[in-house]
Write a protein that holds these residues in place. Sequence first.
Motif, short mmCIF file in Angstrom:
data_model
loop_
_atom_site.label_atom_id
_atom_site.label_comp_id
_atom_site.label_asym_id
_atom_site.label_seq_id
_atom_site.Cartn_x
_atom_site.Cartn_y
_atom_site.Cartn_z
N LYS A 205 42.21 35.48 38.91
CA LYS A 205 43.36 34.71 39.39
C LYS A 205 43.72 34.99 40.83
CE LYS A 205 45.13 34.01 34.86
NZ LYS A 205 43.87 34.62 34.35
N ASP A 206 43.62 36.21 41.22
CA ASP A 206 44.28 36.57 42.47
C ASP A 206 43.31 37.17 43.47
OD1 ASP A 206 46.62 36.42 43.79
OD2 ASP A 206 47.34 38.40 43.16
N SER A 207 42.14 36.55 43.59
CA SER A 207 41.09 37.18 44.41
C SER A 207 41.50 37.29 45.87
CB SER A 207 39.78 36.41 44.28
OG SER A 207 39.94 35.10 44.77
N ILE A 208 42.44 36.47 46.31
CA ILE A 208 42.86 36.54 47.70
C ILE A 208 43.61 37.85 47.98
CG2 ILE A 208 45.14 35.38 47.65
CD1 ILE A 208 43.83 33.55 49.92
N HIS A 209 44.05 38.50 46.92
CA HIS A 209 44.73 39.80 47.07
C HIS A 209 43.87 40.99 46.60
CE1 HIS A 209 48.66 38.19 48.24
NE2 HIS A 209 48.33 37.16 47.48
N PHE A 210 42.60 40.75 46.33
CA PHE A 210 41.72 41.83 45.87
C PHE A 210 41.74 43.03 46.81
CE2 PHE A 210 38.35 39.51 43.01
CZ PHE A 210 39.28 39.47 41.98
N PHE A 211 41.75 42.75 48.13
CA PHE A 211 41.63 43.84 49.11
C PHE A 211 42.77 44.86 48.99
CE2 PHE A 211 44.58 40.98 51.13
CZ PHE A 211 45.45 41.82 51.78
N VAL A 217 36.54 45.04 49.17
CA VAL A 217 36.27 43.64 48.82
C VAL A 217 36.79 42.71 49.92
CG1 VAL A 217 36.65 41.79 47.14
CG2 VAL A 217 36.41 44.16 46.36
N LEU A 218 35.90 41.84 50.41
CA LEU A 218 36.25 40.85 51.43
C LEU A 218 36.15 39.47 50.79
CD1 LEU A 218 35.42 43.41 53.06
CD2 LEU A 218 34.46 41.87 54.78
N THR A 219 37.27 38.77 50.71
CA THR A 219 37.27 37.44 50.08
C THR A 219 37.07 36.38 51.15
OG1 THR A 219 38.69 38.26 48.32
CG2 THR A 219 38.64 35.87 48.65
N VAL A 220 36.12 35.49 50.89
CA VAL A 220 35.77 34.44 51.86
C VAL A 220 36.24 33.09 51.33
CG1 VAL A 220 33.85 33.23 52.98
CG2 VAL A 220 33.79 35.73 52.75
N ARG A 233 34.25 22.49 60.57
CA ARG A 233 33.85 23.90 60.51
C ARG A 233 35.07 24.82 60.57
NH1 ARG A 233 31.06 23.78 58.06
NH2 ARG A 233 29.84 25.62 58.52
N VAL A 234 35.63 25.13 59.43
CA VAL A 234 36.72 26.12 59.41
C VAL A 234 36.79 26.85 58.07
CG1 VAL A 234 38.42 24.24 59.11
CG2 VAL A 234 39.23 26.48 59.74
N GLY A 235 36.79 28.16 58.17
CA GLY A 235 36.88 29.03 57.01
C GLY A 235 37.58 30.31 57.42
N TYR A 236 37.68 31.27 56.52
CA TYR A 236 38.30 32.55 56.87
C TYR A 236 37.95 33.66 55.89
CZ TYR A 236 42.04 30.91 53.63
OH TYR A 236 42.76 30.43 52.57
N VAL A 237 38.19 34.87 56.35
CA VAL A 237 37.98 36.06 55.53
C VAL A 237 39.35 36.69 55.28
CG1 VAL A 237 36.82 38.30 55.33
CG2 VAL A 237 35.85 36.52 56.80
N VAL A 238 39.58 37.13 54.06
CA VAL A 238 40.80 37.87 53.73
C VAL A 238 40.40 39.32 53.45
CG1 VAL A 238 42.82 37.99 52.25
CG2 VAL A 238 41.77 35.78 52.73
N SER A 239 41.00 40.24 54.17
CA SER A 239 40.63 41.65 54.02
C SER A 239 41.80 42.55 54.43
CB SER A 239 39.42 41.97 54.89
OG SER A 239 39.81 42.01 56.25
N SER A 240 41.58 43.84 54.33
CA SER A 240 42.57 44.80 54.82
C SER A 240 42.63 44.69 56.35
CB SER A 240 42.15 46.22 54.44
OG SER A 240 41.02 46.58 55.22
#
Length: 363
Positions: A205-211, A217-220, A233-240
């Motif tokens: 459910k909450d992979s955007i908050h895995f970090f 864990v880096l969520t793309v 062309r636009v994306g992002y990485v969610v991480s610490s």
Amino acid sequence: MIEPRKAILNVTPYVPGKPAEQVMAEFNLDDVVKLASNENPIGTSQKVIDALIEYIKTGVNIYPDGSSIKIRKQIAEHFNLKPENILMSNGADDALGIIAQTFLTEGDEVLISEYSFARYGDNSKIMGATIKEIPMKDFKFNLEAMKKAINEKTKLIWLCNPNNPTGTMLTEEEVIPFIESVPKNIIIVYDTAYGEYVTSDKYPKDSIHFFEKYPNVLTVKTFSKIYGLAGLRVGYVVSSPEINDLLNRTRQPFNCNVLSQIAAGVALEDEEFVKKAYDLNKEGKEYLYALFEEVKLPYVESEANHIFFEVPGIPSQDLSRALEKEGIIVRPQKNSFIRLTIGTMEENKLFAEKLKKVLGELK
Ligand SMILES: *Cc1c(COP(=O)(O)O)cnc(C)c1O
């Protein structure tokens, strides 16, 4: 002879889905339906188009905000994160490259799965890392086998959930124990390019908050699929913030262009558009399942916007070519497997008609 880095010689250029223009020219067709690149069949949100037209009137002579702060703040607010958790990229593809450049070098091993996104292996090879490809189990990532493949050289694991091209999903009950079992010095890239299409309630459910709990864990994420912005062309990485700081050293200074930043901001808030794309995908998926049942072709149930199916005994290139002649572009995979993007209902029906015709001819 001019020598490149040795690692480059192991890399084969990425083969994208064939452009419609190419197939139209090749087979002298007036119209072609492209179901090959998992693009959004309903197009782009009108609100996005309007915002882009407004902006472009002012010209594009000014550099974008290199830190993409406005869109990062907006994404952060939307998902209850902080801007320092977000690194924008020129499509998620760029994010995968930035991650590989930041962490991988010769001597490192990475784990990828059979039948997953080709760019995981490519980006790793470019950095000179060694690839260990783990066979799938029932067209799903075999996490048990991945766990066993970890050794002291393992640096990074590429996960895709739901997976491209098989469309299969790992459940929360599978993903969390896996993440917890992986040594904390190994990066796990968790690519959720198709996450918004999932219908199962077992999806993590909450992979955007895995970090927050698992800093390795880096969520793309990407705006290319359900948000309909593949061409920008636009994306992002969610991480610490610590990982974000490392990635930020690697990326190009203006890797998210002005139009992408604007479009992403508008697309993120157009919930009606996202809902429409989701509903249509669900309807199309059921329709195509019924088609594959009817023509008795094996297929894999999908949680994404594409379906992996097989025409046993017929090489995928042959089927793909036969369909192209009929004006339908699909994506051939290994052996007899094909990846089909779910289209509009009209496109799906046309595909059904042409598939039946082609199957009759090939048999
Ligand atoms: C489409 C896709 C992406 C993202 O593509 P971009 O257009 O570069 O954002 C990332 N990962 C997977 C698995 C994809 O299928």
